[in-house]
Design an enzyme around this catalytic site. Structure first.
Site, PDB file in Angstrom:
ATOM      1  N   CYS A  99      -9.416 -75.997 111.080  1.00 52.13           N
ATOM      2  CA  CYS A  99      -9.630 -76.276 109.483  1.00 52.13           C
ATOM      3  C   CYS A  99      -7.743 -76.174 108.974  1.00 52.13           C
ATOM      4  O   CYS A  99      -7.020 -75.478 109.231  1.00 52.13           O
ATOM      5  CB  CYS A  99     -10.455 -75.317 108.932  1.00 52.13           C
ATOM      6  SG  CYS A  99      -9.784 -75.549 107.061  1.00 52.13           S
ATOM      7  N   CYS A 103      -7.929 -80.407 102.811  1.00 54.25           N
ATOM      8  CA  CYS A 103      -8.475 -81.007 102.117  1.00 54.25           C
ATOM      9  C   CYS A 103      -9.102 -80.743 100.437  1.00 54.25           C
ATOM     10  O   CYS A 103      -9.331 -81.596  99.509  1.00 54.25           O
ATOM     11  CB  CYS A 103      -9.983 -81.601 102.644  1.00 54.25           C
ATOM     12  SG  CYS A 103      -9.731 -81.056 104.734  1.00 54.25           S
ATOM     13  N   GLU A 257      -8.534 -68.310 105.185  1.00 52.77           N
ATOM     14  CA  GLU A 257      -9.568 -67.739 104.419  1.00 52.77           C
ATOM     15  C   GLU A 257      -8.777 -66.787 103.797  1.00 52.77           C
ATOM     16  O   GLU A 257      -7.779 -66.161 104.375  1.00 52.77           O
ATOM     17  CB  GLU A 257     -10.925 -67.602 104.458  1.00 52.77           C
ATOM     18  CG  GLU A 257     -11.667 -69.017 105.153  1.00 52.77           C
ATOM     19  CD  GLU A 257     -11.987 -70.004 105.002  1.00 52.77           C
ATOM     20  OE1 GLU A 257     -11.702 -69.615 103.033  1.00 52.77           O
ATOM     21  OE2 GLU A 257     -12.102 -71.289 105.011  1.00 52.77           O
ATOM     22  N   HIS A 292     -16.286 -82.868  98.816  1.00 51.94           N
ATOM     23  CA  HIS A 292     -16.121 -81.612  99.874  1.00 51.94           C
ATOM     24  C   HIS A 292     -17.148 -81.751 100.977  1.00 51.94           C
ATOM     25  O   HIS A 292     -16.977 -81.761 101.778  1.00 51.94           O
ATOM     26  CB  HIS A 292     -16.215 -80.063  99.007  1.00 51.94           C
ATOM     27  CG  HIS A 292     -14.608 -79.224 100.206  1.00 51.94           C
ATOM     28  ND1 HIS A 292     -13.495 -79.751 100.790  1.00 51.94           N
ATOM     29  CD2 HIS A 292     -15.030 -77.853 100.877  1.00 51.94           C
ATOM     30  CE1 HIS A 292     -13.156 -79.056 101.420  1.00 51.94           C
ATOM     31  NE2 HIS A 292     -14.173 -78.605 101.779  1.00 51.94           N
ATOM     32  N   TYR A 296     -16.794 -82.643 105.063  1.00 53.04           N
ATOM     33  CA  TYR A 296     -17.668 -82.019 106.671  1.00 53.04           C
ATOM     34  C   TYR A 296     -17.877 -83.215 107.469  1.00 53.04           C
ATOM     35  O   TYR A 296     -18.394 -82.411 108.233  1.00 53.04           O
ATOM     36  CB  TYR A 296     -18.890 -81.207 105.897  1.00 53.04           C
ATOM     37  CG  TYR A 296     -17.371 -79.763 105.212  1.00 53.04           C
ATOM     38  CD1 TYR A 296     -16.475 -79.559 104.644  1.00 53.04           C
ATOM     39  CD2 TYR A 296     -18.361 -78.443 106.008  1.00 53.04           C
ATOM     40  CE1 TYR A 296     -16.079 -78.426 104.135  1.00 53.04           C
ATOM     41  CE2 TYR A 296     -17.433 -77.039 105.356  1.00 53.04           C
ATOM     42  CZ  TYR A 296     -16.552 -77.367 104.702  1.00 53.04           C
ATOM     43  OH  TYR A 296     -16.001 -75.740 104.212  1.00 53.04           O
ATOM     44  N   CYS A 299     -14.031 -83.544 109.271  1.00 54.25           N
ATOM     45  CA  CYS A 299     -12.910 -82.335 109.462  1.00 54.25           C
ATOM     46  C   CYS A 299     -14.391 -82.046 111.165  1.00 54.25           C
ATOM     47  O   CYS A 299     -14.013 -81.693 112.123  1.00 54.25           O
ATOM     48  CB  CYS A 299     -13.239 -81.736 109.004  1.00 54.25           C
ATOM     49  SG  CYS A 299     -14.530 -80.081 108.222  1.00 54.25           S
ATOM     50  N   GLU A 455     -18.883 -71.657 108.790  1.00 52.71           N
ATOM     51  CA  GLU A 455     -17.898 -72.498 107.351  1.00 52.71           C
ATOM     52  C   GLU A 455     -18.961 -73.757 107.208  1.00 52.71           C
ATOM     53  O   GLU A 455     -19.079 -74.413 106.483  1.00 52.71           O
ATOM     54  CB  GLU A 455     -16.301 -72.996 107.661  1.00 52.71           C
ATOM     55  CG  GLU A 455     -16.038 -73.486 106.532  1.00 52.71           C
ATOM     56  CD  GLU A 455     -14.551 -73.791 106.748  1.00 52.71           C
ATOM     57  OE1 GLU A 455     -14.443 -74.886 107.421  1.00 52.71           O
ATOM     58  OE2 GLU A 455     -13.964 -73.778 105.814  1.00 52.71           O
TER      59      GLU A 455
HETATM   60 FE1  SF4 Z   1     -11.047 -77.185 106.054  1.00 56.73          FE
HETATM   61 FE2  SF4 Z   1     -12.887 -79.294 106.522  1.00 56.73          FE
HETATM   62 FE3  SF4 Z   1     -13.098 -78.376 104.137  1.00 56.73          FE
HETATM   63 FE4  SF4 Z   1     -11.024 -79.386 105.511  1.00 56.73          FE
HETATM   64  S1  SF4 Z   1     -12.777 -80.169 104.955  1.00 56.73           S
HETATM   65  S2  SF4 Z   1     -10.755 -77.832 104.023  1.00 56.73           S
HETATM   66  S3  SF4 Z   1     -10.592 -78.912 107.213  1.00 56.73           S
HETATM   67  S4  SF4 Z   1     -13.363 -76.856 105.874  1.00 56.73           S
HETATM   68 FE    FE Z   2     -14.095 -75.666 103.753  1.00 52.65          FE
END
Ligand code: SF4
Ligand code: FE
Length: 493
Positions: A99, A103, A257, A292, A296, A299, A455
């Site tokens: 991660c 983002c 985190e 968000h 996902y 990422c 996550e």
């Molecule tokens: Fe992390 Fe994915 Fe969230 Fe970006 S979108 S902060 S890489 S979990």
């Molecule tokens: Fe996240």
């Protein structure tokens, strides 16, 4: 100004962010072996912006200050920008297998920008103006911002104002002529230590009694009264072992985190973007969550690409690469991974302009995207573990493989024994085989699992949060009407 990865890391040293871990204060957190991989990972969002191969994905023309800015600070101007965001996230997932944290800020910028515009229209407030000035500053200096949403929440059956302890949701404790004082804690904060700034939003829709909780603001990460407690991850202390390399699986990169505590932090008026307008808390949450959940679909797909690659390597090293069931499992992993990507691209392509002018993803499709992410990565990991074999979790340590302690009757060392018996197919050395298995262990069960597996379940909201949105956006009544029209059933009003 576009910072390089190195400049970003140096810029963190100038901050006086208060960080605690294992009950102690960490002064040089930039070089701390447990934190540094997450800083390296975020630094890639800066580094790749200077790579001519990736410029189109990693940078964008700013709508606020003119000229190129890092796409992680950009307001989406059209659905193409939304698509590029997902492609950029896939790229970064491929390059870091972790991660990369930046983002959340990007998603917060776009949600706060469009929501403040609508609050001002209704109340004549100046939140949008405040926010535009703030975002110009972020873009000009290429800063990283932690978009902070999730509160501690206490008893989930009670609203913020009903909690026994009023601090379980971040709230205003004092209103002054020049600003407000806030108190509370934000949990699960991705990359908060590595961020120059924090942009705080409410975590749920609110009612009139929750007025003091409907608050959005920004502050520097080293603001007076702000401190961070590092969240530990599975196998994290392996990073503290001297000379650790192979056993880390992913030595260079990792996620981060933490919890962020606001212990009576003063926020000047210019950094306030919502202050008691309760009916807009839900809009802000929905929009941020939508972005968000889209993220996902980028990422996790990039990380999925690396997992599939590692599983394919592991099978080559085991000598099982030609077996038809293995090939089929790799096809299944690819199918699942690309399905997630389809969702990320689809909710972006179906994006639409907000009243403020930036682009919002299609919320139904973004929620479907994230709902799939709560499932498919688990199956991808299951198949990776199936292909890799049990050695992934039973293998001796790197120190054993390197040990020259004589233990055999013919003078063989522990290292000799390990290297002899853990040999695989001739296409690899024993160490290479070990490396790929440790990498899979790291990503499926170890410290990178926080950024891939669990996550995938809870990040950007747990599965039930998406199902509520799917129910709200799914238009069952409209679908009933379609069926009635074709089946010849009259509307009885
Ligand atoms: Fe992390 Fe994915 Fe969230 Fe970006 S979108 S902060 S890489 S979990
Ligand atoms: Fe996240």
């Amino acid at each position: 100004m576009l910072m390089t990865g190195e400049q970003y890391i140096e810029s963190l040293r100038k901050l006086k962010t208060r960080v605690y871990m294992f009950g102690e204060k960490i002064d040089n957190w930039v070089d701390h072996p447990m934190i540094r991989p997450s800083i390296n990972c975020l630094a890639m969002t800066y580094e790749l912006a200077h790579d001519s191969q990736y410029k189109d994905l990693m940078t964008a023309e700013s709508s606020l200050i003119g000229g190129k800015v890092n796409r992680f600070t950009h307001l989406h101007q059209n659905s193409e920008d939304l698509v590029k965001k997902v492609k950029m996230q896939r790229l970064l997932g491929q390059k870091t297998a972790s991660c990369f944290q930046r983002c959340v800020g990007l998603d917060a910028f776009n949600a706060v920008y469009s929501t403040t515009f609508e609050v001002d229209k209704k109340y004549g407030t100046h939140y949008h103006e405040n926010f535009v000035e703030y975002l110009k500053y972020i873009q000009e200096n290429d800063l990283t911002v932690d978009g902070a949403m999730t509160d501690a929440k206490g008893d989930r059956s009670l609203s913020p104002s009903q909690q026994a302890d009023p601090d379980l949701f971040v709230h205003i404790v004092e209103r002054k002529p020049d600003g407000i004082v806030v108190k509370g804690m934000k949990c699960h904060q991705t990359g908060s230590i590595n961020s120059h700034e924090h942009l705080v939003m409410p975590t749920i829709a609110m009612a009139e009694a929750d007025k003091d909780y409907a608050v959005s603001f920004s502050c520097p990460s080293d603001a007076d009264g702000l401190f961070i407690i590092y969240g530990r991850q599975s196998c994290d202390t392996r990073k503290l072992e001297e000379g650790a390399d192979v056993d880390l699986g992913n030595k260079q990169f990792g996620g981060q985190e933490a919890v962020v505590v606001f212990d009576n932090v003063f926020i000047p008026n210019k950094n306030i973007y919502l202050c008691g307008e309760v009916e807009f808390a839900g809009m802000l949450v929905e929009r941020f969550a939508g972005y968000h959940r889209q993220s996902y679909g980028g990422c996790k797909v990039g990380v999925g690409d690396v997992i599939i690659g590692a599983a394919a390597l592991a099978t080559d090293y085991n000598g099982t690469g030609k077996a038809s069931h293995i090939k089929d499992k790799l096809i299944e992993m690819t199918h699942l991974n690309e399905t997630l990507y389809c969702c990320g691209i689809a909710c972006s392509a179906a994006g639409y302009p907000t009243k403020a002018g930036n682009y919002q993803v299609d919320l139904l499709l973004a929620n479907v995207c994230k709902q799939n992410v709560t499932r498919f990565p688990y199956e991808i990991v299951r198949l990776a573990e199936d292909i890799a074999g049990g050695l992934m979790v039973t293998m001796p340590s790197e120190k054993d493989f390197k040990s020259d302690l004589k233990v055999g009757k013919n003078g063989e060392s522990i290292g000799d024994i390990c290297n002899k018996y853990f040999v695989g197919a001739p296409v690899c050395t024993t160490e290479e085989r070990m490396r790929v298995l440790r990498f899979l262990e790291n990503i499926c069960l170890g410290s990178s699992a926080v950024g891939y597996r669990t996550e995938s379940m809870h990040g950007a909201g747990s599965p039930q949060a998406q199902r509520i949105m799917i129910a709200r956006q799914g238009n069952i009544e409209g679908k009933k009407k379609l069926a009635k029209d074709i089946a010849g059933i009259k509307n009885r009003d």
